[in-house]
Design an enzyme around this catalytic site. Structure first.
Site, short mmCIF file in Angstrom:
data_model
loop_
_atom_site.label_atom_id
_atom_site.label_comp_id
_atom_site.label_asym_id
_atom_site.label_seq_id
_atom_site.Cartn_x
_atom_site.Cartn_y
_atom_site.Cartn_z
N GLU A 129 13.94 5.05 -1.73
CA GLU A 129 13.64 6.39 -1.25
C GLU A 129 13.61 6.41 0.26
O GLU A 129 13.36 5.40 0.91
CB GLU A 129 12.29 6.85 -1.82
CG GLU A 129 12.38 7.07 -3.30
CD GLU A 129 11.05 7.47 -3.93
OE1 GLU A 129 11.07 8.18 -4.92
OE2 GLU A 129 9.99 7.06 -3.41
N CYS A 143 11.58 8.26 7.64
CA CYS A 143 10.96 7.02 7.17
C CYS A 143 11.99 6.29 6.31
O CYS A 143 12.42 6.79 5.27
CB CYS A 143 9.71 7.40 6.38
SG CYS A 143 8.82 6.00 5.73
N CYS A 160 9.51 -4.66 -2.85
CA CYS A 160 9.02 -5.52 -1.77
C CYS A 160 8.61 -6.83 -2.40
O CYS A 160 8.04 -6.84 -3.50
CB CYS A 160 7.82 -4.85 -1.08
SG CYS A 160 7.22 -5.79 0.34
N CYS A 196 0.90 -6.14 -1.51
CA CYS A 196 -0.33 -5.58 -0.96
C CYS A 196 -1.01 -4.77 -2.06
O CYS A 196 -0.34 -3.98 -2.75
CB CYS A 196 -0.03 -4.73 0.27
SG CYS A 196 0.79 -5.72 1.53
N CYS A 213 -0.64 -0.84 -2.34
CA CYS A 213 0.67 -0.24 -2.08
C CYS A 213 1.49 -0.13 -3.35
O CYS A 213 1.65 -1.11 -4.08
CB CYS A 213 1.41 -1.08 -1.04
SG CYS A 213 3.11 -0.56 -0.80
N SER A 248 0.62 -3.66 10.16
CA SER A 248 -0.26 -3.20 9.08
C SER A 248 -1.45 -4.13 9.01
O SER A 248 -1.42 -5.14 8.30
CB SER A 248 0.50 -3.21 7.75
OG SER A 248 1.54 -2.27 7.80
N LEU A 249 -2.50 -3.81 9.74
CA LEU A 249 -3.64 -4.73 9.85
C LEU A 249 -4.59 -4.54 8.66
O LEU A 249 -4.83 -5.46 7.90
CB LEU A 249 -4.35 -4.50 11.19
CG LEU A 249 -5.39 -5.54 11.54
CD1 LEU A 249 -4.77 -6.92 11.70
CD2 LEU A 249 -6.14 -5.16 12.82
N ASN A 257 -3.42 6.82 0.29
CA ASN A 257 -2.73 7.73 -0.62
C ASN A 257 -2.77 7.14 -2.02
O ASN A 257 -2.11 6.14 -2.28
CB ASN A 257 -1.27 7.92 -0.19
CG ASN A 257 -1.19 8.71 1.09
OD1 ASN A 257 -1.74 9.80 1.19
ND2 ASN A 257 -0.53 8.15 2.09
N CYS A 267 2.92 7.77 2.75
CA CYS A 267 2.94 6.33 2.99
C CYS A 267 2.52 5.53 1.79
O CYS A 267 1.47 5.79 1.21
CB CYS A 267 1.94 6.00 4.09
SG CYS A 267 2.71 5.58 5.59
N1 SAH Z 1 6.18 -3.35 4.63
C1 SAH Z 1 5.90 -2.76 5.86
C2 SAH Z 1 6.41 -1.33 6.01
C3 SAH Z 1 6.28 -0.42 4.82
S1 SAH Z 1 4.70 0.18 4.38
C4 SAH Z 1 4.41 -2.81 6.13
O1 SAH Z 1 3.64 -3.15 5.23
O2 SAH Z 1 4.02 -2.55 7.28
C5 SAH Z 1 4.29 1.38 5.65
C6 SAH Z 1 2.78 1.56 5.84
O3 SAH Z 1 2.18 2.22 4.72
C7 SAH Z 1 2.06 0.23 5.98
O4 SAH Z 1 1.09 0.30 7.00
C8 SAH Z 1 1.38 0.12 4.63
O5 SAH Z 1 0.31 -0.78 4.67
C9 SAH Z 1 0.99 1.54 4.37
N2 SAH Z 1 0.64 1.83 2.96
C10 SAH Z 1 1.09 1.20 1.86
N3 SAH Z 1 0.52 1.78 0.75
C11 SAH Z 1 -0.28 2.78 1.17
C12 SAH Z 1 -1.08 3.74 0.51
N4 SAH Z 1 -1.14 3.80 -0.82
N5 SAH Z 1 -1.76 4.64 1.26
C13 SAH Z 1 -1.64 4.61 2.62
N6 SAH Z 1 -0.89 3.74 3.30
C14 SAH Z 1 -0.21 2.82 2.59
FE1 SF4 Z 2 5.40 -4.50 0.97
FE2 SF4 Z 2 4.47 -3.12 3.09
FE3 SF4 Z 2 3.85 -2.37 0.56
FE4 SF4 Z 2 2.81 -4.61 1.56
S1 SF4 Z 2 2.45 -2.49 2.31
S2 SF4 Z 2 3.70 -4.37 -0.50
S3 SF4 Z 2 4.48 -5.36 2.82
S4 SF4 Z 2 5.87 -2.35 1.49
#
Ligand code: SAH
Ligand code: SF4
Length: 407
Positions: free
Chosen positions: A130, A143, A150, A154, A157, A262-263, A339, A382
């Site tokens: 997407e 985006c 992936c 995480c 996510c 992404s800290l 989210n 996100c």
């Molecule tokens: N893999 C990369 C880029 C894609 S994710 C990364 O992790 O940085 C883009 C951003 O969305 C990252 O900061 C991720 O941690 C955040 N993210 C993932 N799932 C989310 C959620 N359910 N709610 C809010 N942010 C989220």
């Molecule tokens: Fe992959 Fe980024 Fe999602 Fe972590 S937050 S699972 S690195 S897409």
């Protein structure tokens, strides 16, 4: 063609599976697309089509203009290219982007496209990714995804719960920007040679970990930022990573985009749980790589993303540690309300807690915008991106989560 599947196997770090299954291989279509090729690769292709060496540079300039400035989708439209060459190119190549299978438009104007890509096996269903366009008053941000799914897990996510993974090619990554321009009518034409473009900014924040698909992301961003083509400046491109330390400095040197990290947690024990890659590259190493990011300055600050998870990482103590940790790094902090997605085990922090957290950071001297979720009605916010065909069963999700959490 810049197709570089990079097989990896799951990586064990302190007894825990940080990454999932090996990457799938990519099977290119019979007629390859010229989208995503460098100028040198393009010159080779037209050489194969019979263009003598002394004409190739000029022909490449013409093709580059038609493909990346005018956005044409057929060779027939390239009116200043000889008919014979157009026919020859048509025989061997296309200017295809990934196929758009669905477009959803949110009530806030956000648009999400579901794209179909060839998978590794003829018998298997094609892959899907997407890509999301977010219009704002002063900019339009696209985006972009870098992988199908992936390899990282995480725990908050949605993309991380996806099973199938393959790297996108440079053409499939740059192709997302071209699709957005196609669908938004955003290419330069005779009527609007200098008109304002709708897509002004790119964030590599879609599906996938861009620094685990380094070469293709680098090559795609070189095309997107090329001044004689799509021309979105590197200052308007942000690459977000969960913390692939060895590739962070490389990204500064070879890509030169803005960087977002992404800290999400300020202590290793919690970050190990939320971002399991932390077991391999813990916070201290990650921040050291940030300090060494080439070109870092107050004018070019690193964005630290911090997802607000209720009762997990949102206390004022966390805010204090965050400020301490980032001391000395030119930084912005981006608070992202979590989210939720079906089956997720977290809740978004309460609004007044997000405000208190943000205020603390602001008073410590950091810009701390709270990212307003966009396109929630079309699951475009996100971390919610995930292909329709890849939904996992509740049992599989639980197993994945357990895998990410266990020590
Ligand atoms: N893999 C990369 C880029 C894609 S994710 C990364 O992790 O940085 C883009 C951003 O969305 C990252 O900061 C991720 O941690 C955040 N993210 C993932 N799932 C989310 C959620 N359910 N709610 C809010 N942010 C989220
Ligand atoms: Fe992959 Fe980024 Fe999602 Fe972590 S937050 S699972 S690195 S897409």
């Amino acid at each position: 063609m810049a197709v570089q599947p990079q097989p990896t196997t799951g990586v064990q770090a302190r007894g825990v599976l940080v990454e999932k299954t090996p990457l799938e291989t990519y099977v290119p279509p019979a007629k390859p697309s010229l989208v995503g090729l460098s100028r040198a690769e393009l010159a080779d292709c037209i050489g194969q089509a019979g263009v003598p060496e002394n004409q190739r540079k000029m022909r490449v300039q013409q093709l580059w203009h038609w493909i990346y400035v005018r956005g044409v989708r057929t060779f027939g439209e390239m009116t200043n290219v000889s008919k014979a060459l157009r026919v020859e190119l048509e025989k061997h190549f296309t200017i295809d982007r990934p196929e758009v299978v669905a477009e959803q438009i949110s009530e806030d104007g956000t648009r999400k496209w579901l794209l179909r890509l060839p998978s590794g096996h003829a018998a298997e269903r094609p892959h899907e990714v997407e890509c999301v366009y977010i219009p704002e008053t002063d900019r339009g941000t696209l985006c972009v995804s870098s992988q199908v799914g992936c390899t990282l897990n995480c725990s908050f996510c949605h993309t991380g719960t996806q099973r199938l993974v393959r790297n996108l090619t440079a053409g499939e990554i740059a192709g997302q920007v071209m699709i957005a321009r196609d669908r938004l009518g955003d290419w330069i034409d005779r009527e609007t040679p200098n008109g304002n473009r709708l897509v002004t900014n790119i964030v590599m924040m879609g599906m996938g970990e861009p620094l685990y698909n380094f070469d293709a992301v680098r090559d795609a961003l070189a095309i997107v930022s090329d001044n004689e083509g799509i021309a979105i400046s590197r200052r308007r491109i942000t690459l977000s990573t969960s913390g692939v330390v060895p590739n962070i400095v490389r990204a500064g040197e070879e890509i030169g985009s803005m960087l977002a990290i992404s800290l999400h947690a300020v202590r290793d024990d919690l970050r190990n749980e939320l971002v399991p890659l932390n077991r391999k590259y813990p916070i201290a190493e990650l921040l050291e790589a940030c300090r060494n990011y080439p070109g870092l300055s107050n004018a070019r600050r690193i964005t630290f993303e911090y997802v607000m998870l209720k009762g997990v990482n949102d206390s004022l103590d966390d805010a204090k540690w965050l400020v301490k940790l980032l001391k000395g790094i030119p930084a912005k902090i981006n608070l992202i309300p979590f989210n939720p997605w079906p089956g997720s085990s977290y809740q978004c922090s309460d609004w007044d807690q997000i405000e208190k957290f943000s205020e603390y950071i602001f008073n410590a001297g950091y810009s701390s915008p709270v990212r307003t979720p966009r396109g929630r009605d079309i699951l475009a916010a996100c971390g919610q991106l995930k292909s329709e065909t890849e939904k996992l069963s509740a049992r599989e999700r639980q197993a994945l989560r357990a895998m990410a959490m266990t020590d």
